[in-house]
Enzyme design. Structure first.
Site, PDB file in Angstrom:
ATOM      1  N   HIS A 216      10.693  -2.876   2.574  1.00 45.07           N
ATOM      2  CA  HIS A 216       9.639  -2.782   1.389  1.00 45.07           C
ATOM      3  C   HIS A 216       8.494  -1.959   1.614  1.00 45.07           C
ATOM      4  O   HIS A 216       7.458  -1.706   0.882  1.00 45.07           O
ATOM      5  CB  HIS A 216       9.497  -4.138   0.818  1.00 45.07           C
ATOM      6  CG  HIS A 216       8.615  -4.840   1.974  1.00 45.07           C
ATOM      7  ND1 HIS A 216       9.352  -5.162   2.971  1.00 45.07           N
ATOM      8  CD2 HIS A 216       7.382  -5.497   1.970  1.00 45.07           C
ATOM      9  CE1 HIS A 216       8.188  -5.900   3.733  1.00 45.07           C
ATOM     10  NE2 HIS A 216       7.267  -6.225   2.981  1.00 45.07           N
ATOM     11  N   ASP A 217       8.351  -1.631   2.946  1.00 50.07           N
ATOM     12  CA  ASP A 217       6.968  -0.885   3.369  1.00 50.07           C
ATOM     13  C   ASP A 217       7.232   0.309   3.749  1.00 50.07           C
ATOM     14  O   ASP A 217       6.266   1.178   4.018  1.00 50.07           O
ATOM     15  CB  ASP A 217       6.404  -1.527   4.810  1.00 50.07           C
ATOM     16  CG  ASP A 217       5.838  -2.992   4.337  1.00 50.07           C
ATOM     17  OD1 ASP A 217       5.541  -3.505   3.169  1.00 50.07           O
ATOM     18  OD2 ASP A 217       6.075  -3.984   5.145  1.00 50.07           O
TER      19      ASP A 217
ATOM     20  N   ASP B 139      10.642 -15.372   4.112  1.00 52.62           N
ATOM     21  CA  ASP B 139       9.478 -14.661   4.651  1.00 52.62           C
ATOM     22  C   ASP B 139       8.405 -15.511   5.225  1.00 52.62           C
ATOM     23  O   ASP B 139       8.000 -16.359   4.196  1.00 52.62           O
ATOM     24  CB  ASP B 139       9.083 -13.690   3.914  1.00 52.62           C
ATOM     25  CG  ASP B 139       8.626 -12.458   4.269  1.00 52.62           C
ATOM     26  OD1 ASP B 139       8.020 -12.341   5.217  1.00 52.62           O
ATOM     27  OD2 ASP B 139       9.252 -11.097   3.842  1.00 52.62           O
TER      28      ASP B 139
ATOM     29  N   GLU C 238       8.247  -9.355  12.744  1.00 59.89           N
ATOM     30  CA  GLU C 238       7.809  -8.149  12.787  1.00 59.89           C
ATOM     31  C   GLU C 238       6.861  -7.752  13.674  1.00 59.89           C
ATOM     32  O   GLU C 238       5.841  -8.230  13.642  1.00 59.89           O
ATOM     33  CB  GLU C 238       7.235  -8.153  11.068  1.00 59.89           C
ATOM     34  CG  GLU C 238       6.777  -6.578  10.611  1.00 59.89           C
ATOM     35  CD  GLU C 238       5.891  -6.557   9.536  1.00 59.89           C
ATOM     36  OE1 GLU C 238       5.900  -5.529   9.014  1.00 59.89           O
ATOM     37  OE2 GLU C 238       5.407  -7.491   9.425  1.00 59.89           O
TER      38      GLU C 238
ATOM     39  N   ASP D 268       6.433 -12.541   9.258  1.00 57.97           N
ATOM     40  CA  ASP D 268       5.494 -11.128   8.987  1.00 57.97           C
ATOM     41  C   ASP D 268       4.403 -10.845  10.091  1.00 57.97           C
ATOM     42  O   ASP D 268       3.840 -11.977  10.575  1.00 57.97           O
ATOM     43  CB  ASP D 268       4.718 -11.677   7.647  1.00 57.97           C
ATOM     44  CG  ASP D 268       4.072 -10.365   6.909  1.00 57.97           C
ATOM     45  OD1 ASP D 268       4.759  -9.869   6.522  1.00 57.97           O
ATOM     46  OD2 ASP D 268       2.767 -10.628   6.918  1.00 57.97           O
TER      47      ASP D 268
HETATM   48  C1  GLC Z   1       3.608  -6.838   6.581  1.00 59.34           C
HETATM   49  C2  GLC Z   1       4.557  -6.793   5.238  1.00 59.34           C
HETATM   50  C3  GLC Z   1       3.426  -5.954   4.167  1.00 59.34           C
HETATM   51  C4  GLC Z   1       2.401  -6.671   4.069  1.00 59.34           C
HETATM   52  C5  GLC Z   1       1.713  -7.054   5.474  1.00 59.34           C
HETATM   53  C6  GLC Z   1       0.762  -7.974   5.287  1.00 59.34           C
HETATM   54  O1  GLC Z   1       3.867  -5.588   7.177  1.00 59.34           O
HETATM   55  O2  GLC Z   1       5.689  -6.160   5.528  1.00 59.34           O
HETATM   56  O3  GLC Z   1       4.332  -5.685   3.024  1.00 59.34           O
HETATM   57  O4  GLC Z   1       1.781  -5.884   3.180  1.00 59.34           O
HETATM   58  O5  GLC Z   1       2.596  -7.593   6.427  1.00 59.34           O
HETATM   59  O6  GLC Z   1       1.241  -9.239   4.887  1.00 59.34           O
END
Ligand code: GLC
Ligand code: CA
Length: 539
Positions: free
Chosen positions: A315-316, A97, A240, A198
């Protein structure tokens, strides 16, 4: 020729909740190593490993204090090297990540940056003067409140699109960019399989114009990054990208542009939230809209010059069976249906830990049971704004990120076999019934469907490369489509609810490829579907 990451199925591990090896209640890298045989048995090709870097843990590792060190709660760098090696032995690659929109406020760069206005690291972050004692502008943090925090010592505000302890990096600074690339090369040299990036669509932000996603230099940065790191090496990158449209996704993932392998976008994942509001503002899912969005991403993105990810969970996000399936009577059927529907689409499928055994959301009765910073901040903000506590807790139970973060359920023994100590977050009490050990004993299980889908993907190129055609003359809660490659044609049918609608299709089924009703009737004319039934037939 398809790339390995197009034929692959990726399994996401959230380390804190996967497997604890030393009884401190926190999952760790040795714990992951001990479960590699389980993952190899499932058949996955790569692990997306959520952050294990040194971190104060304000956002469970998405606030990194040292990109080249492992957080002691997860183990050591030697453990990490061992994980990469042990995974590789089993044909599994590790996708790290990469969290480079921001660091932790405990990162050395930020400590230096805030120490004085003329420190060389000052410009690694985004600093602005206030406006008459107020923040520079109205930008809001994703985790509630202003995106600006005042730093008393140096007399300016810094930007943080997430928590105040996650200051945003300034990608306009070329030295910062080179420092990030150097760190990426440190990991590439260790033999990893690639990076999950991310919130990568935020790195081109223009704070003064209040532009967050898709800033003007975003794609330049990604091209520069690719050239300085991966180049032509056979690694995968997945970005992402909350703000991607199919056209933007094409830009990221067109191999000719040398940016990313694929995007990870959330259009379908936002369909149960009121338009223009926050994720907490709930709305029932309209299956016709879900279908339309899935079809849009199958047809508007050109998969011969671009690529997409397919997922229901991470995980979100809340657990899919609880969210859009049925976590009671039809838990297994609905989880299998969502698996079949998704894994037959074009794009690389992702499985989030526990999804393969149909893990469910975990309801809380009080905010004291909630760990996630996003939910806790929202609770405080909405309570102050006059929302009732029960309404806030309802939103958290439906959408909160802790739903996906409860410990992995391995066995029906104490703490679900996750830890011999006190787990950092409560285990879902349904672990006595829903766990890996039980699942492996069952003839018909969510796990078997996933394992079968992964095997099919490896053996049948039609799944990776076949064309997609949506079928429109089906009931609104049924999704049906064809996949076709050369002379081969598959029909996929998924009944997304507990209703029993009738389909009437002109095709003749030659054989069942996969389904969640073992005695599936191959007739396709005036055929009544069972609750959450899904099947793939060769026609
Ligand atoms: C992304 C991650 C999340 C995190 C955010 C800030 O959306 O998946 O878990 O809180 O970025 O890094
Ligand atoms: Ca541990």
């Amino acid at each position: 020729m398809a790339q390995w990451w197009q034929k692959a199925v990726i399994y996401q591990i959230y380390p804190k909740s996967f497997q604890d090896s030393n009884g401190d209640g926190i999952g760790d890298i040795p714990g992951i190593i001990s479960r590699l045989d389980y993952l190899a048995g499932l058949g996955i090709d790569a692990i997306w490993l959520s952050p294990v870097y040194q971190s104060p843990g304000v956002d469970n590792g998405y606030d990194i204090a040292d990109y080249e060190a492992i957080d002691p709660q997860y183990g050591t760098m030697a453990d990490m090297d061992e994980l990469i090696m042990q995974a590789r032995k089993r044909g599994i690659r590790i996708i790290m990540d990469l969290v480079v929109n921001h660091t932790s406020d405990q990162h050395e760069w930020f400590k230096q940056a805030r120490s004085s206005r003329d420190n060389p690291y000052r410009d690694y972050y985004v600093w602005r003067d206030g406006r008459d004692g107020n923040p520079p502008n109205d930008m809001q943090s994703t985790f509630s409140g202003s995106a600006w925090t005042y730093d008393k010592a140096s007399g300016q505000y810094y930007l943080h699109l997430f928590a105040a302890q996650q200051p945003d990096l300034n990608w306009e600074n070329p030295e910062l960019r080179q420092a990030v690339y150097k760190m990426m090369n440190f990991w590439i040299a260790k033999g990893i399989g690639g990076f999950r990036m991310d919130v990568i669509d935020l790195i081109g932000k223009i704070p003064d114009a209040q532009i967050r996603e898709n800033g003007p230099h975003l794609h330049d940065y990604l091209k520069e990054m690719r050239a300085a790191t991966i180049g032509d090496q056979d690694l995968m990158t997945v970005g992402e990208t909350w703000g991607a449209t199919p056209a933007i996704a094409q830009q990221y993932s067109d191999p000719a542009r040398h940016e990313l392998s694929m995007v990870f976008q959330f259009e379908a994942m936002q369909l149960d939230q009121q338009a223009g509001k926050e994720k907490w503002d709930l709305m029932p899912l309209d299956h016709a809209t879900l279908k339309a969005v899935l079809v849009k991403w199958q047809t508007e993105l050109d998969y011969t010059a671009g690529w997409n990810s397919q997922f229901w969970n991470n995980h979100d996000l809340p657990r899919i069976v609880s969210r859009w399936g049925d976590d009671g009577q039809y838990r297994v059927k609905s989880a299998q249906m969502f698996a079949i529907l998704l894994h037959l689409l074009r794009g690389t499928p992702y499985i989030y830990q526990g999804e393969e055994i149909g893990m469910t959301n975990h309801h809380v009765k009080s905010i004291d049971e909630v760990s996630d910073i996003e939910s806790r901040n929202m609770y405080r903000e909405r309570l102050a704004a006059g929302y009732s506590e029960s309404a806030i807790l309802h939103s958290i139970n439906v959408k909160g990120r802790d739903n996906a973060r409860t410990p992995m359920q391995w066995t029906d023994t104490r703490n679900a076999g996750f830890s011999t100590g006190q787990p950092w977050l409560a285990v879902n009490p349904n672990y006595k019934q829903i766990n890996v050990t039980n699942t492996l004993r069952e003839a018909d299980s969510v796990y078997r469907t996933y394992r079968q889908l992964i095997k099919l993907r490896h053996e049948e190129p039609i799944i990776t490369s076949g064309s997609f055609t949506n079928i429109t003359n089906v009931p609104r809660t049924v999704m049906a489509y064809y996949r076709q490659a050369n002379q081969q044609r598959w029909l996929v049918v998924a009944n997304m609810t507990a209703e029993t609608p009738t389909i009437d299709l002109p095709d003749t089924a030659k054989q069942l490829v996969i389904g969640n009703e073992p005695d599936s009737d191959l007739n396709l004319q005036k055929r009544v579907l069972r609750p959450y039934e899904a099947f793939v037939v060769e026609v």
